[in-house]
Scaffold this active site. Structure first.
Site, PDB file in Angstrom:
ATOM      1  N   TRP A  65      62.519 -19.288   1.960  1.00 45.38           N
ATOM      2  CA  TRP A  65      63.357 -19.357   3.594  1.00 45.38           C
ATOM      3  C   TRP A  65      63.511 -17.898   4.183  1.00 45.38           C
ATOM      4  O   TRP A  65      63.341 -17.904   5.352  1.00 45.38           O
ATOM      5  CB  TRP A  65      64.914 -19.599   3.031  1.00 45.38           C
ATOM      6  N   HIS A  66      63.449 -16.928   3.263  1.00 44.96           N
ATOM      7  CA  HIS A  66      63.686 -15.647   3.812  1.00 44.96           C
ATOM      8  C   HIS A  66      62.518 -15.190   4.461  1.00 44.96           C
ATOM      9  O   HIS A  66      62.249 -14.060   5.509  1.00 44.96           O
ATOM     10  CB  HIS A  66      63.943 -14.599   2.719  1.00 44.96           C
ATOM     11  N   GLY A  67      61.139 -15.703   4.064  1.00 40.71           N
ATOM     12  CA  GLY A  67      59.715 -15.148   4.883  1.00 40.71           C
ATOM     13  C   GLY A  67      58.562 -15.749   4.456  1.00 40.71           C
ATOM     14  O   GLY A  67      58.732 -16.235   3.304  1.00 40.71           O
TER      15      GLY A  67
END
Lengths: 466, 366
Positions: free
Chosen positions: A316-318
């Site tokens: 989700w973060h990258g």
């Protein structure tokens, strides 16, 4: 548009406040929706249409899911809604990651799409997912007014960096909310706290991080200095933004959930994640972990559930492997902690603090890297495996230049300031002094922040990329 | 509590509204005297510029640049950074030993290579196998005296200068480093003080076989000199005093400026610039691509071609007494390949006089 800008603070916000407060009650959400679309379009004009389409899809599927409640079609519409939301996220955020990895595995050279990432797509996608799932579950009723749903999804205070507000938390507030001096004053105070955290602390530490990444005079200590700066920068950056979001929400009569609760005072990694980016952690808990069976399943299945949740948290973060490794790193730590360390951490408090800080520190070295290779490079540098000197002239200078800011940031990341403030209030209660002092302090802080912004100082925003 | 929240709301609502109104109605400022730069103008609103996102990004710059009381707020920021956050520098500027300076770090190999490549080009195109004597002298920026001593990062000056000295082996190097002290520089500006560098000029001239010794009258500008760093640092500080040297030899020189392609006769010291945005531009009128200084009182027919940056502006007049003609060239404003149209290289001394600051930021050399 970002909150910590002259354009937002002195052009956009005053205009919206005036129009919002002079508008009749039934038009307030319309004002919020239109201003949110302007806010969003300021940074990404072409993606305003994507936002409108996203709202419309959420609106239509919400109604369809509810209309066919209890029937197979309801589930089908939920599945289609979830698939469409995730497809948009996958296309805009992850397409190049998949193509690049596919190319490297197959030896093909499919060209990358190189799409600009719609700002905040990870945040608002998760909000829509929670809305449609909650409608399907029956915990909320579908919103019949598209303006209200639009105001929820696009609401500018939390649009681009959260907190990930659940529809269930604000559906009543969308319909009816109060505006009081207490809320507005608290909102202004929280907004200024967030601005100060972001502009005065996070941006200053960001300068050091930037200097490190361009340095030709690295040392082992410089890696540690960078790690400490980055860890505190991201905390002040993101929690500052959350403070601004919560404060703005209050001014407009909303109550958003808290997103941070002094994570660095945690005594276990699981406690850290109960205090860090709370809205994301609870989202994954409620919409992924528990539906998969949570911990009420066999041990192997539970491990699988943990693996899935932390893989997704990282991803989700990258769209890079280092984010996936970062997520799985926490998954592994939490598993080990859960099965072996809980008692030890409870008994040895100082050790528990050191343990948390150390492993979180390492995690942010992985997180801050641009890719997996750089993440390993950072770790090698940090642990003296790069044939670098222990200290360098640049390290010493930056330690002097940013040392005090680091100390302020480290103290500010604990409840110490709150504690001192409360003690001060308790001592001089029943006098006007603390109230007057507080107003003056906030006014001066706002002016200093404005000075930084007018100077055009370093002003990145880390969570934009998510 | 209730009253406190009403007052808080009213104060911050008024504060934001008032500042907002000032932003909207404040007359535009074109130029920032303190930062020595033109400020952003209001972007033109059009559907195309909005769709491309240009309007918004330009508006952000405009809003910050045109902010009311911007200089005062910049000072507030600088003071907060220095006195509260205990920062050692603010936007790279620092104060030490009574001087304001800008960190010049690290050495940029791309930039130094570019400067060397330009020098090579000029030498090979115009000077090789010609009857000219080529010299090089590097002026250290004042960080040479300030940075390391006060714990600021700095380039390795000996190594930096040595790389030019050895790679430009077709130039005879004139070392001025041992002759300079911190006092030779302005406190609020990057440049050296003309009244303090007579010995440097004489030494350089002597190294080229010329005698530039002359007696001067020291004139003091009746206007405070707020150097380039003073405004940029935004911290309270005392301005410098600018002094310039005159004598009959200099006043009888014919000074021709070729910025428009044609010769325009001017003065050695441009008194109009003395009261302008940068008083240091008094020396040879500041930025100029090509200047010819004819000295009718010269005791020699020797000529000098001086390739220089702004440090050369204040030094060039002091070399004039040793030459019949001094041609001053700034290749930031004159393409090197066009130089042959203006100068015939034959029987001259050629001096490359550049500061470490420019050599380390040489992309403007054309």
């Amino acid at each position: 548009m970002i909150f910590s800008s002259i354009t937002f603070l002195y052009y956009f916000l005053p205009a919206v406040l005036v129009v919002y407060f002079i508008s009749p009650k039934q038009l307030k959400n319309t004002v919020l929706l239109i201003s949110s679309l302007i806010f969003y379009g300021w940074g990404e004009p072409k993606y305003v249409f994507l936002m409108i389409a996203t709202v419309m899809l959420g609106y239509v599927f919400g109604l369809l899911i509810e209309h066919f409640k209890g029937k197979a079609l309801s589930k089908l519409f939920l599945a289609v809604s979830v698939a469409l939301s995730l497809a948009a996220l996958a296309y805009f955020k992850y397409a190049d990651f998949f193509i690049a990895n596919f190319n490297s595995v197959t030896g093909l050279s499919i060209p990358l799409l190189r799409l600009a990432l719609p700002i905040g797509i990870s945040f608002y996608t998760f909000q829509i997912l929670s809305y449609t799932v909650d409608v399907y579950r029956g915990t909320v009723t579908a919103q019949r007014n598209p303006v209200n749903l639009g105001a929820y999804i696009a609401l500018f205070p939390q649009l681009i960096a959260g907190p990930i507000v659940r529809y269930s938390d604000i559906d009543r507030q969308l319909a009816a909310r109060s505006h009081t001096f207490d809320k507005t004053a608290a909102g202004f105070r929280r907004l200024i706290i967030g601005l100060a955290k972001k502009v005065l602390i996070a941006n200053t530490l960001g300068e050091l991080c930037d200097t490190f990444t361009q340095s030709a005079d690295l040392s082992v200590m410089y890696y540690w200095l960078y790690g400490a700066s980055y860890m505190l920068q991201i905390y002040f950056d993101f929690s500052g933004y959350s403070d601004m979001a919560i404060g703005l929400g209050k001014i407009f009569g909303f109550k958003f959930m808290e997103n941070f609760d002094y994570p660095f005072i945690s005594r276990s990694i699981s406690e850290f994640w109960r205090r860090w980016h709370i809205s994301l952690g609870t989202w994954f808990r409620d919409y992924v972990y528990i539906p998969l069976g949570g911990n009420r399943v066999k041990r192997l299945r539970m491990l699988f559930n943990i693996f899935i949740v932390w893989f997704l948290t990282g991803f989700w973060h990258g769209a890079e492997w280092n984010f996936i490794i970062w997520g799985l790193y926490f998954g592994i730590l939490l598993t080990i902690e859960k099965f072996f360390f809980t008692d030890i951490l409870k008994k040895h408090k100082i050790f528990a603090h050191i343990y948390v800080i150390f492993f979180v520190f390492v995690s942010f070295m992985i997180f801050s890297a641009g890719n997996l290779a750089q993440a390993f490079d950072y770790l090698r540098g940090m642990f003296g495996m790069k044939d670098l000197p222990l200290l360098s002239a640049e390290t010493v200078y930056n330690l002097k230049n940013y040392g005090f800011v680091l100390i302020i940031a480290a103290i500010g990341a604990t409840p110490a300031v709150k504690f001192i403030r409360n003690r001060f209030y308790a001592r001089i209660k029943n006098t006007l002094l603390p109230d007057v002092a507080e107003i003056i302090i906030f006014a001066v802080l706002l002016l200093i922040v404005t000075g930084y912004l007018a100077d055009g100082s370093f002003n990145p925003f880390l969570y934009f990329r998510f | 509590m209730k009253h406190k929240n009403i007052i808080t709301t009213v104060i911050f609502a008024l504060m934001i509204s008032a500042i907002s109104a000032l932003c909207l109605f404040k007359p535009h400022t074109i130029y920032s005297e303190s930062e020595r730069r033109f400020l952003a103008e209001k972007p033109v609103f059009s559907l195309d510029s909005v769709a491309a996102g240009e309007f918004m990004s330009e508006f952000e710059g405009y809003a910050a640049d045109q902010f009311p009381a911007r200089d005062k707020l910049r000072s507030l920021k600088a003071m907060f950074a220095e006195y509260i956050l205990n920062k050692k520098d603010n936007n790279g500027l620092f104060t030490a030993d009574g001087h304001i300076s800008k960190i010049e770090y690290p050495a940029n190999p791309h930039m130094t290579s570019h400067a060397k490549e330009r020098f090579d080009y000029l030498y090979k195109t115009y000077m090789q196998d010609k009857n000219v004597n080529v010299y090089l002298s590097v002026v250290p920026d004042k960080n040479y005296f300030l940075a390391q001593k006060n714990g600021y990062p700095s380039i390795n000056y000996e190594e930096f200068i040595s790389s030019f000295k050895h790679e430009m082996d077709y130039m005879k190097y004139i070392d001025i480093l041992p002759m300079l002290t911190l006092d030779d520089y302005y406190k609020t500006d990057s440049h050296w003080r003309q009244e303090k560098i007579q010995d440097i000029a004489w030494h350089i001239a002597e190294s080229m076989g010329a005698d530039a010794k002359s007696l001067y009258t020291v004139n003091t500008l009746d206007y405070p000199f707020e150097g380039v760093y003073m405004g940029q640092s935004a911290l309270p500080s005392k301005p410098d005093t600018l002094k310039y040297l005159t004598n009959d030899i200099l006043s009888e020189c014919k000074v021709s400026y070729f910025d428009s392609g044609k010769a325009v006769t001017g003065d050695m010291y441009d008194m109009e610039k003395a009261y302008g945005k940068d008083p240091y531009e008094i020396f040879l009128s500041g930025t100029s691509a090509l200047i010819e200084i004819d000295n009718p009182n010269a005791k020699t027919d020797k000529e000098l071609v001086l390739f220089r940056d702004s440090f050369g502006s204040s030094l060039a007049p002091l070399l004039v007494p040793g030459y019949s003609k001094v041609t001053v060239v700034d290749i930031r404003y004159l393409q090197s390949s066009f130089l042959g149209n203006f100068i015939k290289f034959d029987n001259q001394d050629v001096l490359f006089l550049y500061s470490t600051t420019l050599l380390n930021n040489s992309m403007g050399m054309r």
